[in-house]
Design an enzyme around this catalytic site. Structure first.
Site, mmCIF file in Angstrom:
data_model
loop_
_atom_site.group_PDB
_atom_site.id
_atom_site.type_symbol
_atom_site.label_atom_id
_atom_site.label_comp_id
_atom_site.label_asym_id
_atom_site.label_seq_id
_atom_site.Cartn_x
_atom_site.Cartn_y
_atom_site.Cartn_z
ATOM 1 N N HIS A 2 57.559 16.501 -2.286
ATOM 2 C CA HIS A 2 57.885 18.060 -1.832
ATOM 3 C C HIS A 2 59.123 18.159 -2.030
ATOM 4 O O HIS A 2 59.892 17.316 -1.846
ATOM 5 C CB HIS A 2 56.931 18.208 -0.544
ATOM 6 C CG HIS A 2 56.962 19.422 -0.014
ATOM 7 N ND1 HIS A 2 58.069 20.355 0.070
ATOM 8 C CD2 HIS A 2 55.973 20.403 0.059
ATOM 9 C CE1 HIS A 2 57.652 21.436 0.767
ATOM 10 N NE2 HIS A 2 56.442 21.536 0.448
ATOM 11 N N ASP A 41 58.037 10.704 4.781
ATOM 12 C CA ASP A 41 57.641 12.126 5.000
ATOM 13 C C ASP A 41 56.059 12.033 5.261
ATOM 14 O O ASP A 41 55.102 11.519 4.565
ATOM 15 C CB ASP A 41 57.679 13.018 3.574
ATOM 16 C CG ASP A 41 57.238 14.503 3.758
ATOM 17 O OD1 ASP A 41 56.487 14.610 4.580
ATOM 18 O OD2 ASP A 41 57.265 15.040 2.747
ATOM 19 N N GLN A 73 51.674 14.973 5.286
ATOM 20 C CA GLN A 73 49.970 14.942 4.939
ATOM 21 C C GLN A 73 49.344 13.799 5.369
ATOM 22 O O GLN A 73 48.181 13.588 4.772
ATOM 23 C CB GLN A 73 50.205 15.199 3.364
ATOM 24 C CG GLN A 73 50.704 16.472 2.832
ATOM 25 C CD GLN A 73 49.923 17.874 2.828
ATOM 26 O OE1 GLN A 73 48.763 17.814 3.392
ATOM 27 N NE2 GLN A 73 50.388 18.986 2.818
ATOM 28 N N LYS A 98 50.582 21.656 9.963
ATOM 29 C CA LYS A 98 49.682 21.082 9.097
ATOM 30 C C LYS A 98 48.631 20.208 10.011
ATOM 31 O O LYS A 98 47.721 19.435 9.765
ATOM 32 C CB LYS A 98 50.142 20.296 8.373
ATOM 33 C CG LYS A 98 51.135 20.904 7.224
ATOM 34 C CD LYS A 98 51.752 20.307 6.139
ATOM 35 C CE LYS A 98 52.887 20.828 5.431
ATOM 36 N NZ LYS A 98 52.367 22.071 4.590
ATOM 37 N N CYS A 118 55.128 23.341 -4.170
ATOM 38 C CA CYS A 118 56.739 22.745 -3.961
ATOM 39 C C CYS A 118 56.840 21.399 -4.554
ATOM 40 O O CYS A 118 57.576 20.500 -3.762
ATOM 41 C CB CYS A 118 56.905 22.996 -2.581
ATOM 42 S SG CYS A 118 56.875 24.364 -1.819
HETATM 43 N N1 PLP Z 1 56.300 17.497 3.163
HETATM 44 C C1 PLP Z 1 55.031 17.637 2.560
HETATM 45 C C2 PLP Z 1 54.550 16.536 1.796
HETATM 46 C C3 PLP Z 1 54.625 18.953 2.650
HETATM 47 O O1 PLP Z 1 53.192 19.237 2.267
HETATM 48 C C4 PLP Z 1 55.209 20.061 3.327
HETATM 49 C C5 PLP Z 1 54.525 21.313 3.198
HETATM 50 O O2 PLP Z 1 53.916 21.783 2.586
HETATM 51 C C6 PLP Z 1 56.589 19.862 3.711
HETATM 52 C C7 PLP Z 1 57.029 18.526 3.661
HETATM 53 C C8 PLP Z 1 57.362 20.782 4.381
HETATM 54 O O3 PLP Z 1 56.671 21.006 5.744
HETATM 55 P P1 PLP Z 1 57.404 22.404 6.701
HETATM 56 O O4 PLP Z 1 56.601 23.511 6.037
HETATM 57 O O5 PLP Z 1 56.801 22.003 7.953
HETATM 58 O O6 PLP Z 1 58.723 22.317 6.684
#
Ligand code: PLP
Length: 432
Positions: free
Chosen positions: A145, A222, A225, A248, A388
């Site tokens: 992402h 990260d 998910q 999420k 993203c």
């Molecule tokens: N990393 C992953 C894998 C994501 O799916 C997302 C959000 O879609 C993010 C980071 C970013 O999260 P946040 O919106 O809490 O900054």
């Protein structure tokens, strides 16, 4: 256990229907149809327990935390710190290793800025091992992402370090042979996603951590998910940092968290500076509180933290292993159903790794926005675009995809509705 397994008992249909009663929004109608919400990968819905927790806090306890000397302020501080303990327990770490942030993106940036502050000489001797400069390398992957990519691009630009990217194979899986080659003696940090927000596959993080350990590199995971969908024990996984996104995992927007190994947080200079993170201040310098407060400058998001704690308690009460098993079943059904449609290519369908209940797909000759429009007309909410993750889409030869993502409240009928909706979209555009 880090991955969904076939041995766990998935949620029964009756249980899923009972769970759905806790989520008022799932009764909504959209475009004249009952809402079919398959966009939990973007943001999840909130159960009454979470909505009530935030309201109860605001109606009975609301006050400035870590400052006031009055009773309400002390009780608000207790609620805030209890919330930290709940989230820490949920991911298997100690309370003072959780730093509140406004989202996962800020948590990644916090680490990147703390590392570049160390690079300019802040943080004292303890920060020495965090310093980055020319000749040092940061390793990330082509499936990240943007939140776990751009901060590292910027960190490299600020410090003169080099960013290396683990490539994907033609299916979209991480090239583990390349990972073993790229993670070397110059690597200071490896930043990798646990579960891809596009492919839904659970990456072999244990293997990446083992490779990083061999060369003394730090690992940032990260977990945006994975934490909502799998049992997660960050100490057992042995990562150094991890980032979480509250919205999420049934929690509110405006709150996320950074896990940092205690000795690393202690060595790190701050990211944002100002009130609430200091001990003594003169007009020329300041001394900082220990972590986690060192990284929590300014007024914090207290009601959101309390609500996020209610969210993780709710998830734990159902059981993360059972949620993972439920979503693994839905995910397999989703991938099989979509793959059977003519002209549909599910991204990463051939990857031989455990997966969560999420699938992104391309329909030959039909733009993702058109697929999304047909589904929306039937009350089915999915995500369309690049999610993203532009480098991943580019690697797989598509500019955009349609993503359906499930959660504990998703039924098999809803997955069938998406598959049928995509079939209708294909039929409509082929005839047009
Ligand atoms: N990393 C992953 C894998 C994501 O799916 C997302 C959000 O879609 C993010 C980071 C970013 O999260 P946040 O919106 O809490 O900054």
């Amino acid at each position: 256990m880090q991955n969904p397994t076939a041995t766990e008992t998935a949620l029964s249909e009756a249980e899923v229907h009972r769970i759905r009663e806790d989520f008022p929004i799932l009764q909504a109608r959209v475009n004249g149809h009952p809402l079919v919400y398959l966009d939990s990968g973007a943001t999840s819905q909130r159960p009454l327990a979470v909505l009530d927790a935030e309201r109860d806090y605001l109606t009975t306890l609301n006050a400035a935390v870590h400052r006031g000397a009055h009773t309400l302020a002390a009780e608000a501080t207790d609620a805030f710190e209890d919330a930290r303990a709940a989230v820490a327990g949920f991911v298997g770490v100690d309370d003072d290793e959780i730093v509140w942030t406004s989202n996962a993106t800020e948590a990644v940036n916090l680490v990147a800025y703390a590392l570049s502050n160390a690079s300019i000489g802040r943080g004292g001797a303890a920060a020495q091992r965090l310093r980055l400069g020319a000749g040092d390398e940061i390793v990330t992957t082509e499936m990240e992402h943007h939140a776990n990519l751009i901060p590292w691009q910027e960190l490299a630009a600020r410090t003169g370090a080099t960013l290396r990217v683990i490539p994907l194979d033609d299916e979209g899986a991480l090239r583990m042979d390349e990972a073993a080659r790229l993670i070397g003696p110059r690597t200071k940090l490896v930043a990798v996603t646990h579960v891809s927000n596009v492919l839904g596959v659970v990456n072999p993080v244990e293997q990446i951590v083992a490779t990083a350990r061999e060369v003394g590199a730090l690992v940032l995971l990260d977990a945006c998910q994975s934490a909502p969908h799998l049992p997660l024990d960050l100490h057992a996984l042995d990562v150094d940092f991890a980032v979480l996104s509250g919205h999420k995992m049934l929690g509110p927007t405006g709150i996320g968290a950074l896990y940092g190994r205690r000795e690393l947080l202690e060595a790190m200079p701050p990211f944002l500076t100002g009130g609430s993170m200091i001990t003594t201040v003169t007009t020329t310098e300041a001394a900082y509180l220990p972590p986690p407060q060192r990284f929590e400058a300014g007024t914090q998001r207290v009601s959101q933290a309390v609500a996020l704690a209610a969210a993780v308690r709710y998830l734990a009460s159902i059981g993360m292993s059972r949620i993972a098993a439920h979503e693994a079943e839905l995910g397999a059904h989703l991938v099989a159903g979509l793959s059977a449609l003519e002209g549909v290519r599910v991204l990463g369908a051939g990857i031989d790794l455990p997966r969560v209940g999420l699938a992104s797909f391309d329909v030959a000759g039909i733009h993702a926005h058109d697929v999304g429009q047909i589904l929306d007309d039937a009350g089915i909410a999915v995500r369309v675009g690049h999610h993203c993750a532009q480098p991943l889409h580019r690697r797989l030869g598509v500019t955009a995809s349609t993503r359906a993502s499930t959660y504990l409240y998703t039924t098999r009928d809803e997955v069938d509705a998406v598959i049928a909706g995509v079939a209708r979209a294909i039929d409509f555009f082929r005839r047009a």
